[in-house]
Scaffold this active site. Structure first.
Site, PDB file in Angstrom:
ATOM      1  N   MET A  30      34.765 -24.612 -23.354  1.00  0.00           N
ATOM      2  CA  MET A  30      35.485 -23.370 -23.630  1.00  0.00           C
ATOM      3  C   MET A  30      36.992 -23.616 -23.655  1.00  0.00           C
ATOM      4  O   MET A  30      37.447 -24.720 -23.435  1.00  0.00           O
ATOM      5  CB  MET A  30      35.077 -22.321 -22.622  1.00  0.00           C
ATOM      6  CG  MET A  30      33.653 -21.865 -22.894  1.00  0.00           C
ATOM      7  SD  MET A  30      33.136 -20.600 -21.780  1.00  0.00           S
ATOM      8  CE  MET A  30      33.327 -21.405 -20.230  1.00  0.00           C
ATOM      9  N   ARG A  71      35.263 -30.107  -8.084  1.00  0.00           N
ATOM     10  CA  ARG A  71      33.899 -29.618  -8.277  1.00  0.00           C
ATOM     11  C   ARG A  71      32.954 -30.776  -7.987  1.00  0.00           C
ATOM     12  O   ARG A  71      33.380 -31.937  -7.973  1.00  0.00           O
ATOM     13  CB  ARG A  71      33.695 -29.119  -9.714  1.00  0.00           C
ATOM     14  CG  ARG A  71      33.880 -30.202 -10.742  1.00  0.00           C
ATOM     15  CD  ARG A  71      33.762 -29.669 -12.157  1.00  0.00           C
ATOM     16  NE  ARG A  71      34.113 -30.714 -13.113  1.00  0.00           N
ATOM     17  CZ  ARG A  71      34.472 -30.490 -14.358  1.00  0.00           C
ATOM     18  NH1 ARG A  71      34.559 -29.272 -14.810  1.00  0.00           N
ATOM     19  NH2 ARG A  71      34.759 -31.472 -15.171  1.00  0.00           N
ATOM     20  N   HIS A  98      35.372 -37.524 -23.013  1.00  0.00           N
ATOM     21  CA  HIS A  98      34.284 -36.574 -23.276  1.00  0.00           C
ATOM     22  C   HIS A  98      32.948 -37.295 -23.385  1.00  0.00           C
ATOM     23  O   HIS A  98      31.966 -36.943 -22.748  1.00  0.00           O
ATOM     24  CB  HIS A  98      34.578 -35.811 -24.570  1.00  0.00           C
ATOM     25  CG  HIS A  98      33.517 -34.825 -24.932  1.00  0.00           C
ATOM     26  ND1 HIS A  98      32.478 -35.144 -25.783  1.00  0.00           N
ATOM     27  CD2 HIS A  98      33.302 -33.560 -24.500  1.00  0.00           C
ATOM     28  CE1 HIS A  98      31.679 -34.098 -25.888  1.00  0.00           C
ATOM     29  NE2 HIS A  98      32.156 -33.124 -25.119  1.00  0.00           N
ATOM     30  N   CYS A 134      -4.831 -33.496 -13.596  1.00  0.00           N
ATOM     31  CA  CYS A 134      -4.635 -34.801 -14.236  1.00  0.00           C
ATOM     32  C   CYS A 134      -4.132 -34.689 -15.668  1.00  0.00           C
ATOM     33  O   CYS A 134      -4.006 -35.687 -16.364  1.00  0.00           O
ATOM     34  CB  CYS A 134      -5.905 -35.628 -14.170  1.00  0.00           C
ATOM     35  SG  CYS A 134      -7.260 -34.924 -15.116  1.00  0.00           S
ATOM     36  N   SER A 162     -10.913 -31.437 -11.193  1.00  0.00           N
ATOM     37  CA  SER A 162      -9.617 -31.945 -11.607  1.00  0.00           C
ATOM     38  C   SER A 162      -9.213 -31.147 -12.845  1.00  0.00           C
ATOM     39  O   SER A 162      -9.960 -31.098 -13.821  1.00  0.00           O
ATOM     40  CB  SER A 162      -9.720 -33.432 -11.931  1.00  0.00           C
ATOM     41  OG  SER A 162      -8.472 -33.894 -12.371  1.00  0.00           O
ATOM     42  N   ASN A 212      -4.248 -30.466 -20.256  1.00  0.00           N
ATOM     43  CA  ASN A 212      -3.984 -30.667 -21.691  1.00  0.00           C
ATOM     44  C   ASN A 212      -4.970 -29.835 -22.498  1.00  0.00           C
ATOM     45  O   ASN A 212      -4.591 -29.024 -23.346  1.00  0.00           O
ATOM     46  CB  ASN A 212      -4.141 -32.141 -22.077  1.00  0.00           C
ATOM     47  CG  ASN A 212      -3.227 -33.041 -21.280  1.00  0.00           C
ATOM     48  OD1 ASN A 212      -2.160 -32.613 -20.853  1.00  0.00           O
ATOM     49  ND2 ASN A 212      -3.653 -34.274 -21.065  1.00  0.00           N
ATOM     50  N   ASP A 213      -6.257 -30.045 -22.202  1.00  0.00           N
ATOM     51  CA  ASP A 213      -7.261 -29.268 -22.929  1.00  0.00           C
ATOM     52  C   ASP A 213      -7.260 -27.809 -22.499  1.00  0.00           C
ATOM     53  O   ASP A 213      -7.503 -26.918 -23.317  1.00  0.00           O
ATOM     54  CB  ASP A 213      -8.650 -29.878 -22.717  1.00  0.00           C
ATOM     55  CG  ASP A 213      -8.891 -31.017 -23.696  1.00  0.00           C
ATOM     56  OD1 ASP A 213      -8.643 -30.810 -24.897  1.00  0.00           O
ATOM     57  OD2 ASP A 213      -9.292 -32.109 -23.260  1.00  0.00           O
ATOM     58  N   ARG A 248      -9.454 -42.892 -17.954  1.00  0.00           N
ATOM     59  CA  ARG A 248     -10.084 -42.453 -19.211  1.00  0.00           C
ATOM     60  C   ARG A 248     -10.868 -43.635 -19.765  1.00  0.00           C
ATOM     61  O   ARG A 248     -10.280 -44.534 -20.378  1.00  0.00           O
ATOM     62  CB  ARG A 248      -9.024 -42.029 -20.220  1.00  0.00           C
ATOM     63  CG  ARG A 248      -8.247 -40.772 -19.855  1.00  0.00           C
ATOM     64  CD  ARG A 248      -7.200 -40.506 -20.940  1.00  0.00           C
ATOM     65  NE  ARG A 248      -6.659 -39.174 -20.932  1.00  0.00           N
ATOM     66  CZ  ARG A 248      -5.449 -38.845 -20.461  1.00  0.00           C
ATOM     67  NH1 ARG A 248      -4.678 -39.767 -19.912  1.00  0.00           N
ATOM     68  NH2 ARG A 248      -5.024 -37.590 -20.524  1.00  0.00           N
ATOM     69  N   TYR A 268      -3.894 -32.873  -4.871  1.00  0.00           N
ATOM     70  CA  TYR A 268      -3.107 -33.963  -5.442  1.00  0.00           C
ATOM     71  C   TYR A 268      -2.731 -33.668  -6.892  1.00  0.00           C
ATOM     72  O   TYR A 268      -3.319 -32.803  -7.542  1.00  0.00           O
ATOM     73  CB  TYR A 268      -3.870 -35.296  -5.368  1.00  0.00           C
ATOM     74  CG  TYR A 268      -5.087 -35.365  -6.263  1.00  0.00           C
ATOM     75  CD1 TYR A 268      -4.988 -35.762  -7.601  1.00  0.00           C
ATOM     76  CD2 TYR A 268      -6.348 -35.017  -5.772  1.00  0.00           C
ATOM     77  CE1 TYR A 268      -6.099 -35.807  -8.422  1.00  0.00           C
ATOM     78  CE2 TYR A 268      -7.468 -35.067  -6.586  1.00  0.00           C
ATOM     79  CZ  TYR A 268      -7.337 -35.456  -7.911  1.00  0.00           C
ATOM     80  OH  TYR A 268      -8.435 -35.491  -8.729  1.00  0.00           O
ATOM     81  N   GLY A 322      -7.807 -30.425 -16.127  1.00  0.00           N
ATOM     82  CA  GLY A 322      -7.367 -31.123 -17.338  1.00  0.00           C
ATOM     83  C   GLY A 322      -6.523 -30.142 -18.123  1.00  0.00           C
ATOM     84  O   GLY A 322      -6.994 -29.461 -19.029  1.00  0.00           O
ATOM     85  N   LYS A 344      35.322 -23.060 -11.017  1.00  0.00           N
ATOM     86  CA  LYS A 344      36.721 -23.472 -10.901  1.00  0.00           C
ATOM     87  C   LYS A 344      37.491 -22.521  -9.992  1.00  0.00           C
ATOM     88  O   LYS A 344      38.201 -22.948  -9.080  1.00  0.00           O
ATOM     89  CB  LYS A 344      37.359 -23.521 -12.294  1.00  0.00           C
ATOM     90  CG  LYS A 344      38.708 -24.201 -12.333  1.00  0.00           C
ATOM     91  CD  LYS A 344      39.407 -23.951 -13.660  1.00  0.00           C
ATOM     92  CE  LYS A 344      39.165 -25.014 -14.700  1.00  0.00           C
ATOM     93  NZ  LYS A 344      39.873 -26.275 -14.490  1.00  0.00           N
ATOM     94  N   ARG A 357      42.718 -20.746 -18.172  1.00  0.00           N
ATOM     95  CA  ARG A 357      41.527 -21.590 -18.373  1.00  0.00           C
ATOM     96  C   ARG A 357      40.257 -20.825 -18.087  1.00  0.00           C
ATOM     97  O   ARG A 357      40.231 -19.927 -17.240  1.00  0.00           O
ATOM     98  CB  ARG A 357      41.536 -22.779 -17.412  1.00  0.00           C
ATOM     99  CG  ARG A 357      42.694 -23.715 -17.550  1.00  0.00           C
ATOM    100  CD  ARG A 357      42.595 -24.746 -16.422  1.00  0.00           C
ATOM    101  NE  ARG A 357      43.888 -25.322 -16.127  1.00  0.00           N
ATOM    102  CZ  ARG A 357      44.266 -26.518 -16.551  1.00  0.00           C
ATOM    103  NH1 ARG A 357      43.459 -27.247 -17.264  1.00  0.00           N
ATOM    104  NH2 ARG A 357      45.454 -26.985 -16.244  1.00  0.00           N
ATOM    105  N   GLY A 392      34.651 -29.029 -21.187  1.00  0.00           N
ATOM    106  CA  GLY A 392      35.199 -29.041 -22.542  1.00  0.00           C
ATOM    107  C   GLY A 392      34.606 -28.022 -23.491  1.00  0.00           C
ATOM    108  O   GLY A 392      34.910 -28.019 -24.671  1.00  0.00           O
ATOM    109  N   GLU A 406     -11.274 -27.846 -17.726  1.00  0.00           N
ATOM    110  CA  GLU A 406     -10.353 -27.897 -18.870  1.00  0.00           C
ATOM    111  C   GLU A 406     -10.755 -26.931 -19.980  1.00  0.00           C
ATOM    112  O   GLU A 406     -10.242 -27.002 -21.089  1.00  0.00           O
ATOM    113  CB  GLU A 406     -10.191 -29.333 -19.395  1.00  0.00           C
ATOM    114  CG  GLU A 406     -11.473 -30.099 -19.576  1.00  0.00           C
ATOM    115  CD  GLU A 406     -11.258 -31.574 -19.942  1.00  0.00           C
ATOM    116  OE1 GLU A 406     -10.139 -31.972 -20.271  1.00  0.00           O
ATOM    117  OE2 GLU A 406     -12.251 -32.307 -19.908  1.00  0.00           O
TER     118      GLU A 406
END
Ligand code: PEP
Ligand code: MG
Length: 889
Positions: free
Chosen positions: A112, A357, A473, A849, A782, A786-787, A579, A869, A784, A31, A101, A110, A763
């Site tokens: 503060m 802003r 708001h 992946c 690739s 997640n694992d 998969r 990729y 993996g 501000k 302000r 809103g 993985e």
């Protein structure tokens, strides 16, 4: 303007110049920096000054103390602005009144505190009355000041004052505040002072300096309120930034019918259409518009007509001010090269700018604005790419209500934030949060939201309010969050006590299903069917710029034809992970799969596999055809066994019938196959080691399908066969040999050449560390993740959600490692594997992946370490394309 000593805590602005600039956001807050900039641009800004964020840091470090020199600099600055407006702070005849302000580096709407009309006391109120020629106005300002100051600085409950006003009106038979005379306000003010005395034990401060420092302290103090802390956590705003304090000469929007206050966006924040878009209230002050107390009027005539509003627009009511506002907004947009969110006040026919802003906007608006600004020559395509938050595209890709689905309309409000949402209706934020914790969907219905509702709004699928405009708001915050919102649905009544909502003759109780459409403002009973949205031209253009800029390729994780088609529509450049176990979940296949798993000899398995082969082959042909020549990575079977084992008696009987075995024998076999920890059990390559015939069947299905699809489409297919959960090179080699042998058989049988790659998933930490050796045989890796995350952390990916949230809240981790790649640990392993893999095989193809392939922060990491990729779920493909473009230098 003040000189620049080494410790400069105060920056003055006004009268066409300023100490600061827009670049000084860190020091002056958003501000303050923009007020300085507007001042430098020669726009009408009430003079004022900014106390820097450094003072906030000092204040917290020194437990509420201020740096030496601050008080003097503030006094000098007050004199300077007083001179500019021909007033003096605390002067009985010509009192300078100020607003105080907050203003942090990032906007926290809103969150503060603000105090207006500061500098009024029993003496100066008379000066204000004389100068304005309006006693009623002066005393109205004074009572507002006492209310606001007492609430914000002295922590006196707001409602005590409101009750006093209400009871005065009741006794005197008055309907609205505007009927209260100056003398009456004077009486009420005395009562207000009594309230303050009885609530705080001290008198309301008459000393204007005491008032000022009280307000400054309150603004700094509001940086650490619960709601501000929550907002910062949700928006990743560091606590160390602190807030600045802006002190500015008051201008009055409540000085009669030629005065007004308003907020506007330089483009429509919901749709992105290029139009001045906003609302104002005549004879009103400060936060009245945002607070949603009165329903505001439209700024333009076009908007008024569209809203079918009877109240005149600013364009019609004050044409000259409107013309000036148009000039100002055009100037601001050109200067900032971005859509602005502005606040203004009109005092007795003169326009004053209070704030500008960058405006918060929906994803749809962000896209349209970015593309159009490129066309207007304001920004270039690279800038347009950088302005869109990749994750926000999800809003555009999400389903919208099926226009043909039947709907029971309960009412219509303002289309405050687009998108459709359904869920159980709740009437407070705690209930919304509770439902979310149970994995259920809530629609939060409130008369109006306030900053205390942030957590509930976050937890809810959508927000409905019965009061407030497009800039209320609820509307502003929902748009910022990308949540559907319908605001100001005035025909609907909410009864908090009974926890119900009334719409015409219909009553919805807490927990009843409701649907809101934030694009049309409609509120409907029940859950309405949805459809997939069409991609707009703007979207296609932005994506084409992103595609031209990015280096990383983007593939999709897909196995069904439907997913593969979506993936292609969204621009996937291949399939990074098919998969195959997901292709077996169908009811007519699962029995054959169970038969295969439960068979206790090779012959039994082979007979089940013979049933599966034609199904697999047909699946692959379809996938290859849809992807017409694009790379497709097919992963060999990797089912955690428990996902496939029959459990109920019925399921066991079904397999028994299919195989001619007794249910008892099968039941015993299920028990035998039970694993304590299936995620770390007999899955992935381990299955192929034990049952090579499964891998052989799959390899055959892939190769035969590749030949067939190649013939059908005329595009040769080069399948990429991927072996999961490899830890040891030997495992890979064993299965690789099986595949190569099948390839040779198929080539011989069909008398055709086959082109294919065999690679592995990385993985497991061991595979990452031994990547150099594995790359001797593997043609691609690739990741993996997640694992890899599961095994690096030793945290079960299926159970992590039970306790990781606590890790986040206690600051042990900043983000869930299953969502965004853990650069330090898992990332280190990925880097090692990529380097070691490349050392052995310089052209090894590298991709990712795991779920992280669709996460913008993880994509940045993949770009940094030079993967080829990323592969993610089809709906995330556009997000990944944009994130990849942003990540590329
Ligand atoms: C992975 O582990 O990251 C992966 C993609 O495989 P899945 O999720 O199927 O185990
Ligand atoms: Mg895996």
């Amino acid at each position: 303007m003040a000189s620049a000593p080494s410790e400069k805590w105060v920056y003055v602005f006004g009268d066409g110049s300023a100490d600061g600039t827009a670049e000084m956001k860190n020091l002056l807050g958003g501000k303050g920096a923009n007020l300085a900039e507007m001042s430098n641009l020669g726009l009408p800004v009430p003079p004022g000054f900014t106390i820097t964020t450094d003072v906030c840091s000092y204040y917290y470090q020194e437990k509420g103390a201020y740096p030496a020199g601050l008080a003097h600099q503030v006094a000098v600055a007050l004199d300077t602005i007083g001179t500019l407006v021909d007033c003096k702070f605390g002067d009985a005849l010509r009192p300078l009144l100020v607003s105080v302000r907050s203003g942090a580096r990032a906007s926290m709407p809103g969150m503060m505190d603000t105090v207006l009309n500061l500098g009024l006391n029993d003496l100066t109120v008379e000066g204000l009355a004389d100068r304005s020629g309006d006693r009623r106005f002066a005393f109205d300002c004074y009572r507002r000041f006492i209310q606001m100051y007492s609430n914000v600085v002295l922590n006196v409950d707001h409602s005590l004052f409101e009750e006093e006003i209400e009871s005065y009106k009741d006794v005197h038979g008055l309907k609205s505040d505007t009927e209260i005379s100056s003398e009456a306000w004077r009486e009420i003010i005395e009562k207000f002072k009594n309230i303050v005395r009885s609530e705080t034990g001290v008198a309301f401060p008459q000393d204007v300096d005491e008032q000022l420092w009280g307000a400054i302290g309150a603004v700094f103090g509001s940086w650490m309120t619960t709601r501000a802390v929550t907002y910062r956590q949700l928006n990743q705003i560091p606590e160390a930034w602190g807030t600045a304090v802006n002190i500015q000469a008051m201008v009055f929007g409540n000085l009669g019918m030629t005065s007004a206050t308003g907020v506007a966006f330089t483009r429509n924040p919901s749709t992105g259409v290029k139009e001045l878009y906003g609302e104002f209230l005549v004879n009103a002050q400060g936060e009245d518009v945002v607070a949603g107390i009165r329903t505001p009027q439209n700024i333009t005539e076009t908007a008024r007509l569209a809203a079918e509003s009877q109240s005149p627009s600013l364009e019609a009511l004050m044409p000259q001010v409107f013309a000036e506002l148009v000039n100002v907004y055009l100037k601001l947009e050109r200067h900032y090269r971005d859509m602005q969110d502005i606040e203004f006040t009109i005092q007795d026919g003169k326009l004053w700018m209070l704030q500008t802003r960058s405006g918060k906007r929906t994803a749809k608006a962000a896209l349209k604005i970015a593309v159009e600004m490129v066309d207007e020559g304001l920004i270039d395509p690279a800038e347009a790419i950088s302005r869109i938050e990749p994750a926000s595209l999800e809003q555009l890709l999400h389903p919208t209500l099926d226009p043909n689905a039947p709907r029971e309309l309960l009412g219509v409000g303002l289309p405050a934030s687009p998108g459709a949402a359904s869920g159980e209706i709740v009437f407070n934020s705690e209930d919304a949060q509770y439902l979310k914790s149970l994995g259920r969907k809530a629609i939060l219905a409130r008369v109006e939201t306030s900053p205390e509702d942030i957590h509930g709004m976050h937890a809810a699928e959508g927000i409905l309010t019965t009061r407030g405009g497009m800039t209320s708001h609820a509307a502003v915050v929902a748009r910022g969050m990308g949540k559907p919102c319908v605001s100001g649905a005035g025909t609907i009544q909410i009864d908090y006590a009974k926890e119900q909502l009334m719409a015409g003759g219909v009553i919805l109780k807490k927990g009843d299903l409701v649907t809101i459409d934030g694009s049309t403002g409609q509120i409907m009973r029940g859950e309405i069917a949805t459809i997939r949205p069409e991609m707009s031209d703007d979207f296609a253009r932005l994506m084409s710029w992103a595609d031209a800029k990015r280096r990383l390729k983007v593939r999709a994780n897909a196995e069904t034809p439907a997913d593969a088609k979506i993936a292609r529509e969204f621009g996937a450049e291949g399939i990074g992970l098919c998969r195959t176990e997901h292709m077996f979940f169908d009811q007519d296949r699962i029995v054959a799969v169970r038969e295969m798993i439960l068979a206790d000899n090779q012959q039994g398995r082979r007979s089940a596999l013979a049933k599966l082969l034609p199904m697999q082959r047909a699946d692959f042909i379809e996938l290859f055809e849809i992807m017409s020549g694009l790379p497709v990575t097919i992963r060999l079977l990797d089912p955690p066994l428990h996902e496939f084992l029959p459990h109920s008696d019925e399921e066991i009987d079904e397999v028994a019938r299919a195989t001619g075995t007794s249910s008892e024998v099968l039941r015993a076999r299920v028990v035998e196959l039970h694993e304590f920890n299936p995620m770390l059990g007999h899955r992935g390559v381990r299955l192929a080691v034990s049952y090579p015939e499964i891998a052989e069947m799959q390899a055959r299905a892939i190769f035969e399908a590749a030949l067939e699809a190649g013939t059908r489409t005329g595009q040769p297919v080069t399948p990429e066969i991927m072996i999961p959960l490899v830890a040891i090179k030997g495992e890979f080699d064993l299965v690789r040999k099986l595949i190569v042998d099948v390839a040779e058989d198929v080539q011989r049988e069909y008398d055709r050449e086959l082109d294919y790659l065999i690679g592995t998933m990385i993985e497991l930490p061991r595979a990452a560390l031994r990547a150099s050796e594995i790359a001797q045989s593997a043609e691609f890796f690739s990741f993996g993740t997640n694992d890899l995350t599961q095994t690096t952390y030793g945290i079960s990916r299926d159970d992590s959600s039970r306790f990781l949230a606590e890790y986040e809240s206690k600051g042990l981790i900043t983000v869930d490692p299953f969502v965004s790649v853990d650069r330090d640990g898992v990332g280190e392993l990925i880097k090692i594997a990529a380097e070691r893999g490349r050392m052995t095989r310089s052209d090894i193809k590298l991709g990712i992946c795991g779920e992280h392939g669709g996460d913008p922060a993880s994509i940045k990491f993949c770009e940094e370490i030079g993967l080829d990729y990323v592969s993610c779920s089809p709906f995330r493909v556009p997000i990944a394309r944009l994130a990849a473009a942003q990540a590329s230098a």
